[in-house]
Design a protein around this motif. Structure first.
Motif, PDB file in Angstrom:
ATOM      1  N   ARG A 136       0.865  -1.173   0.000  1.00  8.17           N
ATOM      2  CA  ARG A 136       0.000   0.000   0.000  1.00  8.17           C
ATOM      3  C   ARG A 136       0.902   1.224   0.000  1.00  8.17           C
ATOM      4  O   ARG A 136       2.101   1.118   0.235  1.00  8.17           O
ATOM      5  CB  ARG A 136      -0.946   0.009   1.199  1.00  8.17           C
ATOM      6  N   ARG A 152      -6.427  -0.743   2.333  1.00  6.53           N
ATOM      7  CA  ARG A 152      -5.362  -0.269   1.439  1.00  6.53           C
ATOM      8  C   ARG A 152      -4.462  -1.401   0.966  1.00  6.53           C
ATOM      9  O   ARG A 152      -3.822  -1.302  -0.069  1.00  6.53           O
ATOM     10  CB  ARG A 152      -4.528   0.800   2.133  1.00  6.53           C
ATOM     11  N   GLU A 176      -5.577  -4.383   0.182  1.00  7.11           N
ATOM     12  CA  GLU A 176      -6.387  -5.308  -0.609  1.00  7.11           C
ATOM     13  C   GLU A 176      -6.235  -5.014  -2.105  1.00  7.11           C
ATOM     14  O   GLU A 176      -6.953  -4.202  -2.665  1.00  7.11           O
ATOM     15  CB  GLU A 176      -7.858  -5.184  -0.189  1.00  7.11           C
ATOM     16  N   ASN A 177      -5.305  -5.701  -2.744  1.00  8.49           N
ATOM     17  CA  ASN A 177      -5.036  -5.516  -4.163  1.00  8.49           C
ATOM     18  C   ASN A 177      -4.765  -6.880  -4.789  1.00  8.49           C
ATOM     19  O   ASN A 177      -4.137  -7.733  -4.174  1.00  8.49           O
ATOM     20  CB  ASN A 177      -3.834  -4.590  -4.348  1.00  8.49           C
ATOM     21  N   PRO A 186      -2.144  -0.440  -5.698  1.00  7.07           N
ATOM     22  CA  PRO A 186      -3.231   0.227  -4.983  1.00  7.07           C
ATOM     23  C   PRO A 186      -3.328   1.693  -5.394  1.00  7.07           C
ATOM     24  O   PRO A 186      -2.346   2.283  -5.826  1.00  7.07           O
ATOM     25  CB  PRO A 186      -2.811   0.111  -3.520  1.00  7.07           C
ATOM     26  N   ALA A 240      -5.765   6.043  -1.264  1.00  5.80           N
ATOM     27  CA  ALA A 240      -6.551   5.162  -0.405  1.00  5.80           C
ATOM     28  C   ALA A 240      -6.350   5.534   1.063  1.00  5.80           C
ATOM     29  O   ALA A 240      -5.267   5.950   1.464  1.00  5.80           O
ATOM     30  CB  ALA A 240      -6.148   3.712  -0.625  1.00  5.80           C
ATOM     31  N   HIS A 258      -9.793   1.299  -3.512  1.00  6.35           N
ATOM     32  CA  HIS A 258      -8.995   0.085  -3.365  1.00  6.35           C
ATOM     33  C   HIS A 258      -9.419  -0.885  -4.459  1.00  6.35           C
ATOM     34  O   HIS A 258     -10.366  -0.632  -5.196  1.00  6.35           O
ATOM     35  CB  HIS A 258      -9.155  -0.534  -1.975  1.00  6.35           C
ATOM     36  N   CYS A 286     -10.363  -4.972  -5.359  1.00  3.18           N
ATOM     37  CA  CYS A 286     -10.854  -6.115  -4.595  1.00  3.18           C
ATOM     38  C   CYS A 286     -11.544  -7.137  -5.495  1.00  3.18           C
ATOM     39  O   CYS A 286     -11.738  -6.915  -6.683  1.00  3.18           O
ATOM     40  CB  CYS A 286     -11.813  -5.644  -3.517  1.00  3.18           C
TER      41      CYS A 286
END
Length: 139
Positions: free
Chosen positions: A22, A68, A70-71, A95, A99, A106, A108
């Protein structure tokens, strides 16, 4: 109708270690290694010539409940329990730089599928940006 999977009560421990990234307060990339992931999507790949099969999983790291991190990321396995990142640089899609901890942009919900005609794997995911949900695809 043929069911392509078998439901079972058998449980096994899955081993996974994944890089997550992130942007920090100063917009610099910050990396961690995590075992916490969400939204797994697994694709079994079979090489007809050799009869060898392996698995590719699209997943999003989610350490410490901070969106942040979560990619979409990609990991590989030969048996479905031991996973490794291989030569892929995770996350495969960066990311958003703006964020924030509990809300905001973000990436996801990855889904990996095989496109028969092009003989390629496609990675679909949601990209939350500027108050809109965009569907993105990577080959």
């Amino acid at each position: 109708m043929q069911i392509p999977f078998i439901l079972t009560n058998n449980r096994c421990e899955v081993h996974l270690q994944l890089h997550a990234m992130r942007y920090s307060f100063l917009k610099r990339p910050k990396y961690v290694i995590t075992r916490e992931v969400v939204h797994p999507s697994v694709l079994k790949v079979v090489q007809i010539k050799d009869g060898i099969s392996y698995y590719v999983m699209a997943v999003t790291p989610y350490p410490s409940l901070d969106a942040r991190w979560e990619n979409p990321s990609i990991v590989f396995s030969s048996d479905g329990t031991q996973w490794y990142e291989g030569k892929v640089s995770n996350p495969v899609f960066p990311p958003p730089k703006d964020a924030v901890v509990s809300r905001g942009p973000h990436n996801c919900d990855p889904e990996i599928v095989f496109h028969q005609r092009s003989k390629r794997a496609l990675l679909y995911f949601i990209n939350w940006e500027d108050g809109r949900a965009l569907l993105r695809v990577l080959m």
